[in-house]
Design a protein around this motif. Structure first.
Motif, PDB file in Angstrom:
ATOM      1  N   ASP A  96     -68.159 -48.183  43.410  1.00  8.46           N
ATOM      2  CA  ASP A  96     -67.972 -49.162  42.330  1.00  8.46           C
ATOM      3  C   ASP A  96     -68.557 -48.635  41.035  1.00  8.46           C
ATOM      4  N   PHE A  97     -69.708 -47.988  41.129  1.00  8.22           N
ATOM      5  CA  PHE A  97     -70.407 -47.486  39.951  1.00  8.22           C
ATOM      6  C   PHE A  97     -69.580 -46.446  39.202  1.00  8.22           C
ATOM      7  N   ALA A  98     -68.990 -45.495  39.933  1.00  4.88           N
ATOM      8  CA  ALA A  98     -68.366 -44.330  39.305  1.00  4.88           C
ATOM      9  C   ALA A  98     -66.966 -44.586  38.777  1.00  4.88           C
ATOM     10  N   ARG A  99     -66.374 -45.708  39.136  1.00  3.57           N
ATOM     11  CA  ARG A  99     -64.975 -45.898  38.780  1.00  3.57           C
ATOM     12  C   ARG A  99     -64.740 -46.063  37.292  1.00  3.57           C
ATOM     13  N   GLY A 100     -65.800 -46.296  36.522  1.00  4.16           N
ATOM     14  CA  GLY A 100     -65.622 -46.418  35.082  1.00  4.16           C
ATOM     15  C   GLY A 100     -66.013 -45.185  34.299  1.00  4.16           C
ATOM     16  N   LEU A 101     -66.296 -44.068  34.990  1.00  2.00           N
ATOM     17  CA  LEU A 101     -66.805 -42.883  34.309  1.00  2.00           C
ATOM     18  C   LEU A 101     -65.703 -41.964  33.786  1.00  2.00           C
ATOM     19  N   GLY A 102     -64.456 -42.225  34.133  1.00  2.00           N
ATOM     20  CA  GLY A 102     -63.363 -41.424  33.602  1.00  2.00           C
ATOM     21  C   GLY A 102     -63.162 -40.085  34.283  1.00  2.00           C
ATOM     22  N   VAL A 103     -63.641 -39.930  35.537  1.00  2.00           N
ATOM     23  CA  VAL A 103     -63.424 -38.700  36.274  1.00  2.00           C
ATOM     24  C   VAL A 103     -62.648 -39.008  37.548  1.00  2.00           C
ATOM     25  N   GLU A 104     -61.980 -37.982  38.079  1.00  2.00           N
ATOM     26  CA  GLU A 104     -61.251 -38.157  39.334  1.00  2.00           C
ATOM     27  C   GLU A 104     -62.248 -38.218  40.479  1.00  2.00           C
ATOM     28  N   LEU A 105     -62.159 -39.255  41.288  1.00  2.00           N
ATOM     29  CA  LEU A 105     -63.126 -39.469  42.354  1.00  2.00           C
ATOM     30  C   LEU A 105     -62.603 -38.862  43.650  1.00  2.00           C
ATOM     31  N   THR A 106     -63.226 -37.774  44.072  1.00  5.46           N
ATOM     32  CA  THR A 106     -62.717 -36.997  45.195  1.00  5.46           C
ATOM     33  C   THR A 106     -63.645 -37.020  46.400  1.00  5.46           C
ATOM     34  N   ARG A 107     -64.787 -37.721  46.299  1.00  3.46           N
ATOM     35  CA  ARG A 107     -65.780 -37.700  47.359  1.00  3.46           C
ATOM     36  C   ARG A 107     -66.153 -39.125  47.770  1.00  3.46           C
ATOM     37  N   THR A 108     -66.795 -39.253  48.915  1.00  2.00           N
ATOM     38  CA  THR A 108     -67.282 -40.549  49.368  1.00  2.00           C
ATOM     39  C   THR A 108     -68.760 -40.677  49.035  1.00  2.00           C
ATOM     40  N   ALA A 109     -69.258 -41.899  49.130  1.00  2.00           N
ATOM     41  CA  ALA A 109     -70.691 -42.115  48.937  1.00  2.00           C
ATOM     42  C   ALA A 109     -71.497 -41.308  49.948  1.00  2.00           C
ATOM     43  N   GLU A 110     -70.981 -41.199  51.163  1.00  2.92           N
ATOM     44  CA  GLU A 110     -71.665 -40.423  52.207  1.00  2.92           C
ATOM     45  C   GLU A 110     -71.734 -38.949  51.830  1.00  2.92           C
ATOM     46  N   ASP A 111     -70.664 -38.436  51.211  1.00  2.00           N
ATOM     47  CA  ASP A 111     -70.693 -37.053  50.728  1.00  2.00           C
ATOM     48  C   ASP A 111     -71.806 -36.877  49.696  1.00  2.00           C
ATOM     49  N   GLY A 112     -71.896 -37.819  48.776  1.00  2.00           N
ATOM     50  CA  GLY A 112     -72.901 -37.725  47.724  1.00  2.00           C
ATOM     51  C   GLY A 112     -74.319 -37.853  48.232  1.00  2.00           C
TER      52      GLY A 112
END
Length: 247
Positions: A203-219
């Motif tokens: 939810d946090f990263a969806r407004g940062l303007g980057v392509e989201l390619t990973r999961t929270a678990e990956d991070g």
């Protein structure tokens, strides 16, 4: 005194923080779920316990000094020490108010209040407890958007992300804060590092303007690695899954 490792994760009721809490609990760590919302913190802790882990909710608003002090007091009373501090709580802020030429200082200040000053407040409050640990670790959740090396490298995708005066700047400041704490706490044996979790679909990263390619678990993986390494753990660095990130 509890013999299991004690870890506080701020902003741990969802996203990367929750994934970090899950992983640490799975390794036998007693996890303290720092959350502004008591209800969400309790819910996250209950789910971790239902899965076989040990977790407790700690009410914690990193921008409220009284909340931070109360959390430190509660942890000291109940557990006597702290072995791991994961400064994960952060906000992206309003992207529109971080554009050059249309910047809103109140919004940018709010981002820094959580992402930088909140880390100082929590770390300072928890230091007496961390100093009681035989092997204390602090991990600050930063962002690849803070890397001058990546954001100025024409071959890196972050160089094509639109400029922003708030979030990435606050995280760059967090990186330097990490270095200063690492230098200051080296004599205490407390190791301090920052991490770039990557573009995780939260939810946090969806407004940062980057392509989201990973999961929270990956991070969460690099956070947990640095939180649990033995004496060979580095300090004062900025890391992702592949190693050092250029500052």
């Amino acid at each position: 005194m509890n013999e299991s490792r004690i870890a506080l994760v701020t902003g741990a009721n969802r996203g990367i923080g929750r994934a970090v809490a899950d992983r640490l609990a799975g390794l036998g760590t007693t996890v303290l779920i720092g959350a502004r919302s008591p209800e969400r913190g309790v819910d996250a802790a209950e789910k971790i316990r239902a899965a076989g882990g040990t977790a407790y909710a700690i009410g914690l608003d990193v921008t409220d000094e009284r909340s931070v002090a109360a959390a430190a007091g509660e942890i000291g009373e109940r557990f006597g020490r702290l072995d791991v501090l994961v400064n994960n709580a952060g906000i992206a802020g309003d992207p529109a108010g971080q554009v050059a030429g249309a910047a809103r200082l109140d919004g940018i200040r709010a981002v820094f209040e959580t992402n930088l000053f909140g880390v100082v407040a929590v770390t300072e409050a928890m230091l007496p407890l961390l100093r009681r640990s035989a092997r204390a670790r602090i991990v600050n959740v930063s962002s690849g958007t803070s890397s001058m090396g990546w954001t100025t490298d024409a071959t890196h995708y972050l160089s094509r992300v639109p400029g922003s005066l708030g979030y990435p700047v606050s995280k760059a400041a967090l990186n330097m804060l990490t270095v200063q704490y690492a230098k200051s706490l080296a004599a205490d044996g407390i190791l301090v590092n920052a991490i770039a979790p990557g573009a995780c679909d939260t939810d946090f990263a969806r407004g940062l303007g980057v392509e989201l390619t990973r999961t929270a678990e990956d991070g969460a993986a690099i956070v947990v690695r640095l939180a649990t390494l033995g004496r060979d753990c580095p300090t004062g660095g900025f890391f992702d899954d592949d190693g050092k990130v250029p500052f």
